[in-house]
Enzyme design. Structure first.
Site, PDB file in Angstrom:
ATOM      1  N   THR A 193       1.082  -1.193   0.065  1.00 58.82           N
ATOM      2  CA  THR A 193      -0.051  -0.083   0.026  1.00 58.82           C
ATOM      3  C   THR A 193       0.760   1.059   0.032  1.00 58.82           C
ATOM      4  O   THR A 193       1.003   1.805   1.006  1.00 58.82           O
ATOM      5  CB  THR A 193      -0.757   0.311   1.230  1.00 58.82           C
ATOM      6  OG1 THR A 193      -1.735  -0.865   1.034  1.00 58.82           O
ATOM      7  CG2 THR A 193      -1.451   1.418   1.347  1.00 58.82           C
ATOM      8  N   SER A 409     -11.870   5.470  11.467  1.00 61.48           N
ATOM      9  CA  SER A 409     -12.867   6.382  12.430  1.00 61.48           C
ATOM     10  C   SER A 409     -11.974   7.783  12.060  1.00 61.48           C
ATOM     11  O   SER A 409     -11.010   7.882  11.741  1.00 61.48           O
ATOM     12  CB  SER A 409     -12.875   6.125  13.880  1.00 61.48           C
ATOM     13  OG  SER A 409     -11.662   5.616  14.225  1.00 61.48           O
TER      14      SER A 409
END
Length: 409
Positions: A193, A409
């Site tokens: 990633t 979040s």
């Protein structure tokens, strides 16, 4: 937290003639953070890239491959953070293509001249209206000396921006190289990633660029792992603007090609190692060197078995010299004819195992001394041949779990 990783030195991030970079805050996922970057490339540059081998690759990866394969002259790149545009189906492709078209329209280019890149949360729709609205601001910011802002603009869970540069002489001409990368988790070989971008003003034929990008990736980004997860969005792009005052390099075997590749590989390795040093929750940077294999691939196979083992990685976090875990990983690496009696194991200068068994001279306190260090080298000798290879990894801590549990979040 990162392991012996400092913020980039702006004085070492050399402007590359023919490349301008602009960065803005588009509010793609969160307000007040750099999250949209444009890279403008002069006509006549040579460009290639290497991408994730994950079959569930993101829409921008698919489009980058198509645009590069089309033979179009790449003139711009568009990079967003906060949203990976992966797991989004045909809608994701449509949105990625629309962003290419929007930037191309402002630059009076074809959409195929633009490469899109996204990183962030998977399975959420790309907010193309925010990207389109931010383009003018990003373009207004474009300049050659904007590499540090670009490194900051592509970060996600990274704690430190990652950017390095160098210069060298080729046939009497000064050549500049600068690169940036991002990545801290979901990092595994076959790309990770991660996003990586490297540019040079060296003169390199387009026919040579894929070989150059592949060999640079093989020696750097395909030698790192944080958690063993191969991402959907990994991309590494290399740009040669052909602006330097030397003859075009047509072979990496030439003295000029070897010099350029060595300098670029040094930057690529620093960028790749920075990703490991900034691994999510990492407290230790670990080099795993496997020697005495029949082939380099065999050495990598063993090194990755060690680097991906949660038991090994948690032992390093705890500074616990439970080193039988390393030998176990060597044994299950998948080499069917491996003879355990040929294996030696070292931790830095400490000789732990001899011919597959505990070294009679090994002392637990010596192993613990090394395990407490922030940087450690594990050396495994297979006793099967002359091949050698190295991968870089980090430990696995409580914070890794916390970061990934709270990522959205």
């Amino acid at each position: 937290m990162s392991v012996n990783l400092s913020a980039p030195n702006p004085a070492e991030l050399y402007p590359v003639s023919g490349v301008r970079i602009g960065v803005t805050e588009a509010g793609i996922r969160k307000a007040n953070r750099k999250d949209l970057t444009v890279v403008l490339i002069d006509k006549g540059a040579s460009v290639s890239g290497v991408f994730t081998q994950n079959r569930f690759c993101a829409a921008p990866v698919q489009i980058c491959r198509e645009h590069l394969a089309s033979g179009a002259g790449i003139r711009a790149m568009l990079i967003n953070t906060g949203n990976a545009n992966a797991g989004t189906g045909q809608d994701g492709r449509t949105r990625a293509l629309r962003t290419c078209a929007a930037l191309a329209d402002k630059l009076k280019l074809s959409p195929q001249d633009v490469l899109p890149f996204s990183t962030g949360v998977i399975m959420e729709s790309l907010p193309i209206e925010r990207i389109e609205a931010g383009l003018d601001s990003a373009l207004a910011d474009a300049r050659e000396d904007n590499w540090l802002r670009a490194a900051e603009g592509i970060m996600t869970t990274d704690t430190v921006a990652k950017a390095y540069g160098t210069q060298l002489m080729i046939d009497g001409a000064l050549v500049s190289i600068t690169g940036i990368s991002k990545g801290a988790g979901m990092i595994r070989p076959n790309m990770a990633t991660m996003l990586g971008f490297m540019a040079t003003d060296a003169c390199v034929s387009q026919a040579l660029m894929h070989q150059l990008a592949t060999e640079l990736a093989e020696g750097s980004f395909n030698r790192v792992t944080v958690d063993g997860d191969t991402s959907t969005n990994d991309s590494f792009v290399v740009i040669a603007t052909n602006k330097a005052a030397h003859a075009t390099i047509a072979s990496l075997d030439s003295p000029q090609g070897q010099a350029l590749k060595a300098a670029m590989l040094d930057v690529a390795q620093k960028l790749a190692q920075a990703i490991v040093r900034d691994g999510e929750g990492a407290t230790k940077f670990i080099a795993i060197r496997v020697e005495g294999g029949k082939t380099q691939a065999e050495c990598r196979q063993v090194a990755y078995a060690i680097a991906h083992s949660p038991l090994v990685k948690t032992a390093f976090f705890a500074s616990d010299p439970n080193l039988g875990r390393i030998l176990a990983a060597v044994g299950y690496a998948g080499i069917s004819d491996l003879e355990q009696t040929g294996i030696d194991l070292y931790l830095d200068d400490v000789h732990v195992a001899v011919q597959g068994g505990r070294n009679p001279l090994y002392r637990e306190e010596d192993g613990q001394r090394v395990m407490k260090q922030s940087e450690i080298t594990v050396r495994v000798v297979l006793g099967r041949g002359d091949a050698v290879d190295t991968v870089w990894t980090c430990d696995l801590s409580h914070d890794y779990v916390t970061i990934n549990a709270d990522y959205r979040s």
